[in-house]
Design a protein around this motif. Structure first.
Motif, PDB file in Angstrom:
ATOM      1  N   LYS A 276       0.806  -1.209   0.000  1.00 51.41           N
ATOM      2  CA  LYS A 276       0.000   0.000   0.000  1.00 51.41           C
ATOM      3  C   LYS A 276       0.846   1.269   0.000  1.00 51.41           C
ATOM      4  O   LYS A 276       0.340   2.359  -0.206  1.00 51.41           O
ATOM      5  CB  LYS A 276      -0.921   0.018   1.232  1.00 51.41           C
ATOM      6  N   LEU A 277       2.144   1.131   0.270  1.00 48.56           N
ATOM      7  CA  LEU A 277       3.031   2.282   0.320  1.00 48.56           C
ATOM      8  C   LEU A 277       3.937   2.286  -0.890  1.00 48.56           C
ATOM      9  O   LEU A 277       4.398   1.239  -1.340  1.00 48.56           O
ATOM     10  CB  LEU A 277       3.893   2.246   1.598  1.00 48.56           C
ATOM     11  N   ASP A 278       4.193   3.488  -1.437  1.00 52.15           N
ATOM     12  CA  ASP A 278       5.133   3.593  -2.544  1.00 52.15           C
ATOM     13  C   ASP A 278       6.526   3.876  -1.989  1.00 52.15           C
ATOM     14  O   ASP A 278       6.753   3.938  -0.785  1.00 52.15           O
ATOM     15  CB  ASP A 278       4.710   4.678  -3.536  1.00 52.15           C
TER      16      ASP A 278
ATOM     17  N   ILE B 264      11.543  -0.530  -5.224  1.00 49.71           N
ATOM     18  CA  ILE B 264      10.584  -1.530  -4.765  1.00 49.71           C
ATOM     19  C   ILE B 264      10.634  -2.721  -5.717  1.00 49.71           C
ATOM     20  O   ILE B 264      10.566  -2.551  -6.941  1.00 49.71           O
ATOM     21  CB  ILE B 264       9.159  -0.954  -4.709  1.00 49.71           C
ATOM     22  N   ILE B 265      10.755  -3.903  -5.148  1.00 53.54           N
ATOM     23  CA  ILE B 265      10.737  -5.142  -5.938  1.00 53.54           C
ATOM     24  C   ILE B 265       9.396  -5.829  -5.691  1.00 53.54           C
ATOM     25  O   ILE B 265       9.059  -6.168  -4.545  1.00 53.54           O
ATOM     26  CB  ILE B 265      11.896  -6.076  -5.552  1.00 53.54           C
TER      27      ILE B 265
ATOM     28  N   GLU C 101       8.304   4.635 -12.684  1.00 50.11           N
ATOM     29  CA  GLU C 101       8.316   4.462 -11.240  1.00 50.11           C
ATOM     30  C   GLU C 101       9.536   3.637 -10.848  1.00 50.11           C
ATOM     31  O   GLU C 101       9.987   2.790 -11.621  1.00 50.11           O
ATOM     32  CB  GLU C 101       7.049   3.745 -10.749  1.00 50.11           C
ATOM     33  N   PRO C 102      10.086   3.871  -9.648  1.00 48.89           N
ATOM     34  CA  PRO C 102      11.214   3.050  -9.186  1.00 48.89           C
ATOM     35  C   PRO C 102      10.742   1.688  -8.688  1.00 48.89           C
ATOM     36  O   PRO C 102      10.831   1.356  -7.499  1.00 48.89           O
ATOM     37  CB  PRO C 102      11.818   3.901  -8.057  1.00 48.89           C
ATOM     38  N   ILE C 103      10.242   0.903  -9.625  1.00 50.24           N
ATOM     39  CA  ILE C 103       9.663  -0.406  -9.311  1.00 50.24           C
ATOM     40  C   ILE C 103      10.280  -1.433 -10.247  1.00 50.24           C
ATOM     41  O   ILE C 103      10.338  -1.237 -11.469  1.00 50.24           O
ATOM     42  CB  ILE C 103       8.132  -0.400  -9.456  1.00 50.24           C
ATOM     43  N   LEU C 104      10.727  -2.538  -9.676  1.00 48.70           N
ATOM     44  CA  LEU C 104      11.275  -3.654 -10.440  1.00 48.70           C
ATOM     45  C   LEU C 104      10.330  -4.845 -10.273  1.00 48.70           C
ATOM     46  O   LEU C 104      10.193  -5.381  -9.168  1.00 48.70           O
ATOM     47  CB  LEU C 104      12.681  -4.000  -9.943  1.00 48.70           C
ATOM     48  N   ASP C 105       9.642  -5.231 -11.343  1.00 55.19           N
ATOM     49  CA  ASP C 105       8.721  -6.368 -11.316  1.00 55.19           C
ATOM     50  C   ASP C 105       9.475  -7.634 -11.700  1.00 55.19           C
ATOM     51  O   ASP C 105      10.105  -7.702 -12.765  1.00 55.19           O
ATOM     52  CB  ASP C 105       7.567  -6.139 -12.295  1.00 55.19           C
ATOM     53  N   ILE C 106       9.402  -8.645 -10.824  1.00 56.61           N
ATOM     54  CA  ILE C 106      10.084  -9.927 -11.056  1.00 56.61           C
ATOM     55  C   ILE C 106       9.047 -11.040 -10.955  1.00 56.61           C
ATOM     56  O   ILE C 106       8.302 -11.119  -9.966  1.00 56.61           O
ATOM     57  CB  ILE C 106      11.216 -10.159 -10.042  1.00 56.61           C
ATOM     58  N   THR C 107       8.977 -11.834 -11.972  1.00 58.82           N
ATOM     59  CA  THR C 107       8.135 -13.036 -11.949  1.00 58.82           C
ATOM     60  C   THR C 107       9.012 -14.257 -11.699  1.00 58.82           C
ATOM     61  O   THR C 107      10.177 -14.295 -12.115  1.00 58.82           O
ATOM     62  CB  THR C 107       7.378 -13.190 -13.270  1.00 58.82           C
ATOM     63  N   TYR C 108       8.451 -15.259 -11.054  1.00 55.10           N
ATOM     64  CA  TYR C 108       9.230 -16.442 -10.679  1.00 55.10           C
ATOM     65  C   TYR C 108       8.313 -17.663 -10.696  1.00 55.10           C
ATOM     66  O   TYR C 108       7.112 -17.564 -10.405  1.00 55.10           O
ATOM     67  CB  TYR C 108       9.819 -16.266  -9.277  1.00 55.10           C
ATOM     68  N   PRO C 109       8.833 -18.808 -11.034  1.00 53.85           N
ATOM     69  CA  PRO C 109       8.055 -20.048 -10.916  1.00 53.85           C
ATOM     70  C   PRO C 109       7.852 -20.392  -9.449  1.00 53.85           C
ATOM     71  O   PRO C 109       8.744 -20.189  -8.620  1.00 53.85           O
ATOM     72  CB  PRO C 109       8.928 -21.087 -11.623  1.00 53.85           C
ATOM     73  N   PRO C 110       6.698 -20.911  -9.086  1.00 51.38           N
ATOM     74  CA  PRO C 110       6.443 -21.224  -7.667  1.00 51.38           C
ATOM     75  C   PRO C 110       7.413 -22.232  -7.082  1.00 51.38           C
ATOM     76  O   PRO C 110       7.675 -22.206  -5.860  1.00 51.38           O
ATOM     77  CB  PRO C 110       5.010 -21.767  -7.677  1.00 51.38           C
TER      78      PRO C 110
ATOM     79  N   SER D 240      21.964  15.050 -19.636  1.00 47.17           N
ATOM     80  CA  SER D 240      23.400  14.773 -19.769  1.00 47.17           C
ATOM     81  C   SER D 240      24.236  15.918 -19.204  1.00 47.17           C
ATOM     82  O   SER D 240      25.251  15.682 -18.534  1.00 47.17           O
ATOM     83  CB  SER D 240      23.751  14.537 -21.234  1.00 47.17           C
ATOM     84  N   LEU D 241      23.822  17.143 -19.449  1.00 51.87           N
ATOM     85  CA  LEU D 241      24.586  18.293 -18.972  1.00 51.87           C
ATOM     86  C   LEU D 241      24.538  18.436 -17.454  1.00 51.87           C
ATOM     87  O   LEU D 241      25.455  19.015 -16.851  1.00 51.87           O
ATOM     88  CB  LEU D 241      24.067  19.576 -19.635  1.00 51.87           C
ATOM     89  N   THR D 242      23.488  17.950 -16.840  1.00 49.88           N
ATOM     90  CA  THR D 242      23.402  17.987 -15.376  1.00 49.88           C
ATOM     91  C   THR D 242      24.004  16.753 -14.726  1.00 49.88           C
ATOM     92  O   THR D 242      23.961  16.626 -13.495  1.00 49.88           O
ATOM     93  CB  THR D 242      21.930  18.123 -14.941  1.00 49.88           C
ATOM     94  N   GLY D 243      24.576  15.839 -15.525  1.00 48.69           N
ATOM     95  CA  GLY D 243      25.248  14.670 -14.966  1.00 48.69           C
ATOM     96  C   GLY D 243      24.333  13.529 -14.588  1.00 48.69           C
ATOM     97  O   GLY D 243      24.733  12.665 -13.794  1.00 48.69           O
ATOM     98  N   THR D 244      23.122  13.475 -15.151  1.00 47.96           N
ATOM     99  CA  THR D 244      22.179  12.407 -14.815  1.00 47.96           C
ATOM    100  C   THR D 244      22.658  11.076 -15.402  1.00 47.96           C
ATOM    101  O   THR D 244      23.083  11.037 -16.561  1.00 47.96           O
ATOM    102  CB  THR D 244      20.789  12.735 -15.374  1.00 47.96           C
ATOM    103  N   PRO D 245      22.606   9.997 -14.634  1.00 46.37           N
ATOM    104  CA  PRO D 245      22.987   8.685 -15.187  1.00 46.37           C
ATOM    105  C   PRO D 245      22.144   8.323 -16.393  1.00 46.37           C
ATOM    106  O   PRO D 245      21.034   8.838 -16.589  1.00 46.37           O
ATOM    107  CB  PRO D 245      22.740   7.735 -14.006  1.00 46.37           C
ATOM    108  N   GLU D 246      22.660   7.418 -17.203  1.00 44.06           N
ATOM    109  CA  GLU D 246      22.022   7.105 -18.476  1.00 44.06           C
ATOM    110  C   GLU D 246      21.142   5.863 -18.433  1.00 44.06           C
ATOM    111  O   GLU D 246      20.324   5.666 -19.333  1.00 44.06           O
ATOM    112  CB  GLU D 246      23.106   6.917 -19.548  1.00 44.06           C
ATOM    113  N   SER D 247      21.301   5.015 -17.451  1.00 41.52           N
ATOM    114  CA  SER D 247      20.553   3.764 -17.404  1.00 41.52           C
ATOM    115  C   SER D 247      19.495   3.807 -16.317  1.00 41.52           C
ATOM    116  O   SER D 247      19.622   4.536 -15.326  1.00 41.52           O
ATOM    117  CB  SER D 247      21.509   2.588 -17.154  1.00 41.52           C
ATOM    118  N   GLY D 248      18.441   3.014 -16.509  1.00 40.53           N
ATOM    119  CA  GLY D 248      17.368   2.928 -15.527  1.00 40.53           C
ATOM    120  C   GLY D 248      16.202   3.831 -15.870  1.00 40.53           C
ATOM    121  O   GLY D 248      16.243   4.629 -16.818  1.00 40.53           O
ATOM    122  N   SER D 249      15.127   3.697 -15.080  1.00 37.22           N
ATOM    123  CA  SER D 249      13.969   4.557 -15.270  1.00 37.22           C
ATOM    124  C   SER D 249      14.290   5.967 -14.806  1.00 37.22           C
ATOM    125  O   SER D 249      15.239   6.186 -14.033  1.00 37.22           O
ATOM    126  CB  SER D 249      12.772   4.014 -14.497  1.00 37.22           C
TER     127      SER D 249
END
Length: 541
Positions: A137-139, A148-149, A165-174, A392-401
């Motif tokens: 219920k919390l972000d 958040i995973i 959003e800083p959210i990583l969705d992971i699916t897995y077999p039971p 880029s000029l402000t030094g923001t990383p290039e990878s990720g959301s």
């Protein structure tokens, strides 16, 4: 009785006084009368009075009026900050795992195994990911998590990073859920590897910042590969120095009378304002726009080769708006013409724009000759390019959301500001020790105290926005203390200059005083010796 003439014999001849010849012994000369004791005491009192005035009154006044004020600075503590001994940069990032499909015991066991796998993969203790079970219920903003995973059962093991959003969705077999007695788990290893990949760029950037500063060897991470180091050095050179506020100048350059207007305000609100709002916790932005008529023989060719760009972007000839309020200016220029770039660089994915390091962007926009007004829709691609180059000029990383990149930027900027403020403190301490005659006003001491106070708070909160705020204040106070005007003015006042000023004034006064004192000491010693000789004669008699 008449007077008788004087006899002429030798015995009655008049006596002529005998004058001493030159070179005769000094004992035959007539000596001056001895001084009265009262005169000797008067002369001694006069000489003593002059010297008492000089020593008691003159020297203290001279010392007080010519002494350079030097406030006490904690030099040793300042050097400890500069050498990295006062603060060990640690970035504890909290990662929340939401696993609603698992039992509490299963979730706790998976979290424990994942944490162990993360610790085994991590070779930099200063960048530590700490896992915790989160509430769905919390972000991330509510629970203070950097990421958040969300674990969801599925047919295979996959990972997807949300772009907004800083959210990583992971699916897995039971069947991959580890048992309570298991010491390892493929699912835990997979989650740990995904987290390491997600934060790899942030860890590399922080490692690069620490390695380029004078940090102790035990605080430095393992060495980076030459390719990574070159890439980070290029990004650091390209980005601007951190500033709390940047001034954005949007310019429309035309080589003729058309177009004469453009809807840049609407284009900024629609295509660029969302990113500016997201960057607002880190930077503030001021904006101005202008339309300029610019025609030069150097931009008439349709094909611009790479070697032509240096003359094309001659900012000294372009009538750009000056910086407002002293904030660094980032220039975004839309040039209306039919030019294209023959060999676009890696910073320019298309042949219509290129990024100028620490300056801005130029975008070549081709329009029909009869275009009088540039609509907001036409400016969509230039504004999207400007937005990318602004990051880029402000030094923001290039990878990720984007949210994850911005939170990473806040942590990188915190580390950068902390290291810069610490380095400035060290420079100030070395300057104060190397130049004993330099003035250190009380404002410098107050600035140093504030700097170290905020550095300590920034060091304790490097993982959040609070750390960035304290690091920003510390860097500003350190710069203000180092460049204090009244202190810098004493750098060019050598001791030879003082001698040249005082010697013509004090020399004529000091010579009579010193010679009078020497003569008086000699006379006193002579009188003392004579009294001793007279006393010895009396004892012999």
């Amino acid at each position: 009785m008449s007077a008788q003439p004087l006899s002429s014999n030798d015995n009655d001849a008049p006596i002529t006084p005998i004058t001493p010849k030159e070179g005769a012994p000094a004992s035959t000369r007539k000596l001056p009368p001895p001084e009265k004791p009262s005169d000797v005491r008067r002369r001694s009192h006069v000489i003593l009075s002059f010297w008492l005035i000089v020593l008691i009154l003159g020297l203290p006044i001279w010392w007080k009026t010519t002494t350079i004020y030097r406030a006490d600075l904690p030099l040793q503590e300042m050097l400890e900050w500069a050498d990295g001994k006062a603060c060990r940069p640690v970035f504890p990032l909290r990662i929340s795992i939401q696993a609603t499909s698992l039992q509490d015991q299963e979730a706790q066991n998976l979290l424990r195994l994942t944490q162990h796998a993360l610790d085994d993969l991590n070779d930099f203790a200063g960048h530590h990911l700490r896992l915790q079970l989160g509430d769905e219920k919390l972000d991330s903003a509510d629970n203070g998590s950097a990421l958040i995973i969300r674990l969801t059962p599925g047919e295979g093991t996959t990972a997807t990073l949300d772009p907004y959003e800083p959210i990583l969705d992971i699916t897995y077999p039971p069947n991959t859920i580890p048992s309570p007695t298991a010491s390892s788990s493929p699912l835990a290893t997979y989650i740990a590897s995904q987290l390491r990949t997600t934060f790899a760029e942030e860890q590399a950037t922080i490692s690069y910042l620490l390695s380029t500063n004078s940090m102790p060897s035990e605080h430095r991470p393992l060495g980076l590969s030459p390719e990574t180091t070159e890439s980070l050095a290029k990004r650091t050179t390209r980005s601007l120095k951190y500033a709390p506020t940047y001034h954005l100048t949007f310019s429309l350059f035309t080589s003729g009378p058309l177009p004469s207007s453009w809807n840049i305000e609407g284009a900024i609100d629609e295509y660029m304002k969302p990113v500016l709002e997201v960057l607002s916790p880190i930077h503030n932005f001021t904006i101005d726009t202008q339309v300029q008529l610019y025609a030069s023989p150097g931009v008439q060719n349709q094909i611009l080769n790479k070697e032509d760009l240096s003359s094309f972007i001659n900012a000294a000839e372009w009538p750009l708006s000056p910086s407002i309020g002293g904030a660094p200016t980032i220039n975004f220029i839309v040039f209306i013409g039919n030019q294209t770039i023959a060999n676009p660089s890696q910073d320019s994915p298309t042949s219509q724009s290129w990024l100028i390091p620490q300056w801005g962007t130029v975008y070549l926009l081709s329009l029909p000759d009869d275009t009088t007004h540039v609509a907001a829709a036409t400016l969509k691609q230039p504004l999207l390019t400007f937005t990318s180059h602004l990051l880029s000029l402000t030094g923001t990383p290039e990878s990720g959301s984007l949210p994850l990149r911005l939170s990473t930027l806040a942590r990188i900027r915190s580390a950068d500001l902390l290291l810069r403020a610490s380095s400035t403190l060290g420079s100030l301490a070395r300057l104060a020790m190397a130049l004993p005659s330099i003035s250190i006003p009380s404002s410098v001491a107050d600035g140093v105290t504030k700097t170290m106070s905020h550095l300590r708070l920034a060091c304790d909160n490097l993982g959040g926005t609070e750390g960035l705020a304290h690091a920003r204040i510390a860097e500003a106070e350190a710069e203000r203390a180092f460049f204090e005007k009244s202190m810098v003015g004493q750098l060019y006042f050598p001791d030879e200059h003082k001698i040249a000023v005082y010697l013509p004034l004090l020399g004529p006064v000091a010579v009579p005083l010193v010679m009078g004192l020497i003569n008086e000491i000699k006379a006193w010693r002579k009188r003392r010796r004579e009294r001793a000789e007279k006393g010895a004669e009396k004892k012999e008699q």
